[in-house]
Design a protein around this motif. Structure first.
Motif, PDB file in Angstrom:
ATOM      1  N   SER A  44       1.078  -0.806  -0.002  1.00 21.16           N
ATOM      2  CA  SER A  44       0.068  -0.051  -0.339  1.00 21.16           C
ATOM      3  C   SER A  44       0.587   1.096  -0.027  1.00 21.16           C
ATOM      4  O   SER A  44       2.259   0.767   0.826  1.00 21.16           O
ATOM      5  CB  SER A  44      -1.278   0.349   1.592  1.00 21.16           C
ATOM      6  OG  SER A  44      -0.177  -0.134   2.235  1.00 21.16           O
ATOM      7  N   THR A  46      -0.073   5.388   0.400  1.00 22.28           N
ATOM      8  CA  THR A  46      -0.789   6.541   1.168  1.00 22.28           C
ATOM      9  C   THR A  46       0.261   8.355   0.825  1.00 22.28           C
ATOM     10  O   THR A  46       1.170   7.947   1.491  1.00 22.28           O
ATOM     11  CB  THR A  46      -1.376   6.587   2.540  1.00 22.28           C
ATOM     12  OG1 THR A  46      -1.560   5.277   2.756  1.00 22.28           O
ATOM     13  CG2 THR A  46      -2.793   7.716   2.554  1.00 22.28           C
ATOM     14  N   LYS A  51      -5.342   7.001  -1.702  1.00 22.53           N
ATOM     15  CA  LYS A  51      -4.505   5.488  -0.766  1.00 22.53           C
ATOM     16  C   LYS A  51      -3.941   5.103  -1.869  1.00 22.53           C
ATOM     17  O   LYS A  51      -5.374   4.616  -2.421  1.00 22.53           O
ATOM     18  CB  LYS A  51      -4.726   5.118   0.325  1.00 22.53           C
ATOM     19  CG  LYS A  51      -4.169   3.573   1.209  1.00 22.53           C
ATOM     20  CD  LYS A  51      -4.691   3.305   2.214  1.00 22.53           C
ATOM     21  CE  LYS A  51      -4.392   1.715   2.376  1.00 22.53           C
ATOM     22  NZ  LYS A  51      -5.188   1.472   4.232  1.00 22.53           N
ATOM     23  N   SER A  53      -3.124   0.724  -2.813  1.00 32.01           N
ATOM     24  CA  SER A  53      -3.443  -0.740  -2.220  1.00 32.01           C
ATOM     25  C   SER A  53      -3.434  -1.795  -2.876  1.00 32.01           C
ATOM     26  O   SER A  53      -4.674  -1.633  -3.900  1.00 32.01           O
ATOM     27  CB  SER A  53      -4.091  -1.117  -0.512  1.00 32.01           C
ATOM     28  OG  SER A  53      -4.865  -0.855  -0.807  1.00 32.01           O
TER      29      SER A  53
END
Length: 128
Positions: A44, A46, A51, A53
């Motif tokens: 992931s 951010t 974000k 993932s």
């Protein structure tokens, strides 16, 4: 004719270089000056834009000398210039503590990353 011969020699040289740098799943990054390996699992990223993932993502690890380069799949930006020290026989722990939280643990079979830099966060929990 000379151009074709030079091109063929260059292609052969590239093939030999790639095959000698690529590592098997048993190769340990702590034991090699040159290492290339791909770990697959949850990744992931951010940042201020949101974000990203992937449960089946991958991270390709490239080690040249003492620096590591982590190339993430699924449109996640790469991590470059990460340095480690050996922690035990076959585990590397990140020592780059200039800013943010930097936890990277890598060995022959697993990769764990929690790395923050400039209000960006990379994570990985992956296996080879």
């Amino acid at each position: 004719m000379k151009k074709n011969l030079s091109l063929t020699a260059l292609i052969c040289l590239i093939i030999v270089a790639i095959s000698s740098v690529s590592c098997s799943k048993n190769d340990d990054p702590a034991d090699n000056d040159l290492f290339v390996g791909t770990y697959k699992g949850h990744i992931s990223y951010t940042d201020a834009d949101g974000k990203k993932s992937a449960d089946n993502g991958s991270v390709t690890v490239v080690k040249a000398g003492g620096e590591y380069y982590f190339r993430f799949s699924d449109g996640i930006p790469d991590l470059k210039g990460v340095r480690f020290k050996k922690d035990g026989d076959h585990t590397l722990v990140n020592i780059d503590l200039k800013e943010g939280l930097h936890f990277v643990r890598i060995d022959a079979s697993s990769l764990t990353i929690l790395y923050t830099k400039d209000n960006k966060v990379w994570t990985a929990n992956a296996k080879r």
